[in-house]
Design a protein around this motif. Structure first.
Motif, short mmCIF file in Angstrom:
data_model
loop_
_atom_site.label_atom_id
_atom_site.label_comp_id
_atom_site.label_asym_id
_atom_site.label_seq_id
_atom_site.Cartn_x
_atom_site.Cartn_y
_atom_site.Cartn_z
N GLN A 312 -6.74 12.06 41.50
CA GLN A 312 -5.27 11.36 42.27
C GLN A 312 -3.86 11.74 41.05
O GLN A 312 -3.74 11.47 40.30
CB GLN A 312 -5.11 10.21 41.99
N VAL A 313 -2.89 12.64 41.62
CA VAL A 313 -2.26 12.87 41.43
C VAL A 313 -0.89 11.87 41.28
O VAL A 313 -0.61 11.81 43.31
CB VAL A 313 -1.41 14.46 42.25
N LEU A 314 -0.48 10.82 40.83
CA LEU A 314 0.64 10.23 41.47
C LEU A 314 1.95 10.15 41.28
O LEU A 314 2.87 9.68 41.96
CB LEU A 314 0.72 8.87 40.15
N GLY A 315 2.10 11.19 40.53
CA GLY A 315 3.39 11.99 40.61
C GLY A 315 3.90 12.38 39.63
O GLY A 315 3.32 12.36 38.66
N GLN A 316 5.84 12.68 39.39
CA GLN A 316 6.13 12.91 37.89
C GLN A 316 6.83 12.23 37.35
O GLN A 316 7.00 10.61 37.98
CB GLN A 316 7.37 13.62 38.58
N GLU A 317 6.83 11.98 35.64
CA GLU A 317 7.21 11.01 34.83
C GLU A 317 8.15 11.99 34.04
O GLU A 317 7.50 12.33 33.77
CB GLU A 317 5.79 10.01 34.81
N ARG A 318 8.51 11.00 33.29
CA ARG A 318 9.43 11.26 32.32
C ARG A 318 9.14 10.30 31.18
O ARG A 318 9.18 9.40 31.09
CB ARG A 318 11.37 11.52 32.80
N LEU A 319 8.86 10.90 30.43
CA LEU A 319 8.10 10.50 28.84
C LEU A 319 9.20 10.89 27.58
O LEU A 319 9.21 12.09 27.21
CB LEU A 319 6.90 11.05 28.75
N THR A 320 9.05 9.80 26.72
CA THR A 320 10.04 9.56 25.30
C THR A 320 8.56 9.69 24.22
O THR A 320 7.94 8.82 24.18
CB THR A 320 10.65 8.81 25.20
N LEU A 321 8.78 10.75 24.20
CA LEU A 321 7.49 11.24 22.95
C LEU A 321 7.99 11.89 21.53
O LEU A 321 9.09 11.94 21.72
CB LEU A 321 6.20 12.72 23.55
N PRO A 322 6.91 11.21 20.55
CA PRO A 322 7.54 12.02 19.71
C PRO A 322 7.57 13.52 18.92
O PRO A 322 8.68 13.85 18.42
CB PRO A 322 6.15 11.90 18.46
#
Length: 383
Positions: A312-322
């Motif tokens: 399932q495609v839940l939607g867009q998310e903005r992540l803060t990663l290394p």
């Protein structure tokens, strides 16, 4: 002369008289010692022992008579039947796991369908293979209806969906690994090396925590009209033995080294490693195929069997990663209720060729563990 000799004759008589007197005194003293009790002195008791013969018994002693022998089957009529001792059943032993095998018997089935001609790639430039056609979608849906029967018979057909695919270029992805092991925090490093060789691919991944390996896998196969098409998948978790999953193109069979289950191969099947790169190829082939609420059904073979995975495609998310802040698409695969399989969450980054920048595996059982990989480095493959 006679006056002198007369005293000499008296001496022997006198000596005899003295000796007799002394003997008489000695006898009197001994008698008095044994019969006269001196005051303050106790007399030793006198013990008299009389031996008498034992009289003979009034009746002769009766010795026990030997019991007459009889066959073991004979039983007296008035004998009391004693219940036989209860036999305690031996503890049951669980049957051994299914035998490890590398091949399966040939299963008669129709030849795999080719995707429609309209969906075939228009050029042979490796990364831009065209997507799977309606025929592949039907094969995927077929597997979904089949579930896990292992009979090798083709399930009922169902309509599928056409996906445009474009496999991403080669890359080495490095990850920070966090999670739990036996409910204890675990930290480590991981990597996924994706090799796009034009018409073939290879993906190698591993995740380590401290001094032990959490996961080690390899998938090799073709890049064709179906997208990412695996041929061999190898997986090894922890200290368990490695297992192989075969996608045999000659026999058109999907089989497992850890079980006797098998499925017909019709094209479009995935393993647990190639699945992520097939989703990346779908997003890269046409970003419009990734919409919030959309579902992507793919047949995924594990280490012992396979089934339809509804992603399932839940939607867009903005992540803060290394590696920094990234805009991603969040996709999730939820196992069926009652299943012991993991929930799989995948975050794909369009600005980085739709590479998986975060992947999380969650054991949904009570007190289950999880493993999460966060992108910490991105390099060209081979470095």
């Amino acid at each position: 002369m006679s006056e002198v000799s007369r005293p000499a004759r008296r001496w022997p008589r006198l000596l005899i008289l003295i000796a007799s007197s002394l003997a008489l005194h000695v006898a009197l003293v001994d008698w008095g010692r044994r019969h006269i009790i001196v005051p303050g002195q106790t007399q030793a008791p006198t013990m008299t022992v009389e031996l008498r013969p034992v009289p003979p018994p009034a009746q002769p002693v009766a010795l026990p008579a030997a019991k007459p022998t009889r066959p073991s089957s004979a039983r007296p009529a008035n004998a009391v039947r004693r219940p036989a001792p209860r036999r305690v059943p031996e503890p049951s032993i669980d049957p051994p796991d299914e035998p490890i095998r590398e091949t399966v018997e040939r299963i008669p089935m129709p030849a795999p369908q080719d995707p429609p001609a309209a969906s075939l790639p228009t050029s042979a430039s490796g990364a831009g293979q065209a997507g799977r056609g309606e025929g592949e979608g039907s094969a995927s849906a077929d597997h979904g209806n089949n579930g896990n029967n292992g009979s090798g018979e083709a399930p009922d057909a169902a309509p599928g969906k056409v996906y445009q695919t474009s496999a991403p270029p080669s890359v080495l992805l490095e990850y920070d690994v966090t999670g739990t092991k036996d409910q204890q925090p675990a930290y480590g490093r991981g990597s996924i090396a994706w090799h796009n060789e034009g018409d073939h691919y290879k993906v190698e991944g591993k995740a380590k925590a401290l001094f032990f390996t959490l996961l080690n896998f390899t998938s090799v196969g073709a890049l064709d009209a179906w997208g990412v098409s695996p041929e061999l998948y190898t997986e090894q978790k922890g200290f368990k033995s490695a297992t192989n999953t075969h996608f045999n193109r000659e026999r058109n069979v999907v089989s497992f080294s850890a079980s006797t289950t098998s499925y017909p191969r019709r094209g479009g099947e995935q393993d647990r490693a190639s699945l992520i790169w097939q989703l990346a190829a779908i997003g890269r082939g046409d970003a419009g195929q990734m919409q919030a609420g959309a579902v992507i059904d793919l047949f995924v073979a594990g280490v012992r069997d396979g089934e339809i995975w509804r992603v399932q495609v839940l939607g867009q998310e903005r992540l803060t990663l290394p590696v920094g802040a990234l805009q991603t698409w969040h996709l999730v695969r939820m196992p069926k209720p009652g299943s012991y399989d993991d929930r799989v969450d995948i975050w794909l980054a369009p600005q980085h060729e739709w590479y998986p920048v975060r992947v999380r595996y969650t054991d949904l059982r009570p007190n289950g563990d999880y493993t999460q990989l966060d992108l910490s480095g991105l390099k060209p493959a081979g470095q």
